[in-house]
Scaffold this active site. Structure first.
Site, PDB file in Angstrom:
ATOM      1  N   ASN A  41    -108.337 -60.712  -2.897  1.00 47.74           N
ATOM      2  CA  ASN A  41    -109.487 -60.076  -2.254  1.00 47.74           C
ATOM      3  C   ASN A  41    -110.760 -60.503  -2.975  1.00 47.74           C
ATOM      4  O   ASN A  41    -110.792 -60.664  -4.201  1.00 47.74           O
ATOM      5  CB  ASN A  41    -109.345 -58.548  -2.176  1.00 47.74           C
ATOM      6  CG  ASN A  41    -109.133 -57.869  -3.503  1.00 47.74           C
ATOM      7  OD1 ASN A  41    -108.571 -58.441  -4.431  1.00 47.74           O
ATOM      8  ND2 ASN A  41    -109.565 -56.628  -3.609  1.00 47.74           N
ATOM      9  N   GLU A  54    -104.949 -61.072   2.019  1.00 47.03           N
ATOM     10  CA  GLU A  54    -104.107 -61.641   3.079  1.00 47.03           C
ATOM     11  C   GLU A  54    -104.885 -62.678   3.883  1.00 47.03           C
ATOM     12  O   GLU A  54    -104.401 -63.779   4.162  1.00 47.03           O
ATOM     13  CB  GLU A  54    -103.642 -60.534   4.050  1.00 47.03           C
ATOM     14  CG  GLU A  54    -102.761 -59.480   3.422  1.00 47.03           C
ATOM     15  CD  GLU A  54    -103.530 -58.280   2.872  1.00 47.03           C
ATOM     16  OE1 GLU A  54    -104.613 -58.479   2.299  1.00 47.03           O
ATOM     17  OE2 GLU A  54    -103.027 -57.155   3.020  1.00 47.03           O
TER      18      GLU A  54
END
Ligand code: THU
Length: 127
Positions: A41, A54
């Site tokens: 992130n 992701e």
């Protein structure tokens, strides 16, 4: 395979940039042809510009030409299970509704779900 991918996500997590939430996340994505792309992130002073681990992994793989994926592991370490957010679920659904999502706080007790389970009736444009 699941443990290996989880370990890759945990290693990648060390590079997370999360000065605002302090919640560091790592992801590892397995392509159909067996390559692994990791992601973290990356937060921003303008909070809404933050990207999740992701999507970082997906963006890296897609921009290298991959389109089909087998599995994704995501971890925030041992404190809390990191479940993909709604935006990531939709983002990933575009490419692989059958994707295996590996989560958990401990590599000996991993949760395995399909993306379809996490996002039933996801949206895709009929092309
Ligand atoms: N985050 C991820 O990167 N992946 C998840 O699965 C859950 C949330 C990030 C976004 C933000 O940087 C921080 O975790 C707190 O929401």
């Amino acid at each position: 395979m699941e443990k290996m991918l989880y370990a890759e996500a945990l290693k990648a997590r060390e590079n997370a940039y999360a000065p605002f939430s302090g919640f560091q996340v790592g992801a590892a994505l397995l392509t159909e042809d067996g390559q692994v792309y990791t992601g973290v992130n990356i937060e921003n002073s303008s909070y809404g510009a933050t990207i999740c681990a992701e999507r970082t992994a997906f963006v890296k793989a897609i921009s290298e030409g991959h389109r089909k994926f087998k599995a994704l592991a995501v971890t925030a370490g041992d404190e809390q299970e990191a479940l993909p957010c709604g935006i990531c679920r939709q983002f990933m659904y575009e490419f692989s509704p059958e994707l295996e999502i590996i989560t958990g706080t401990d590599e000996e007790n991993l949760n395995i779900r399909t993306l379809k389970e996490l996002l039933p009736l996801g949206f895709r444009l009929e092309k």
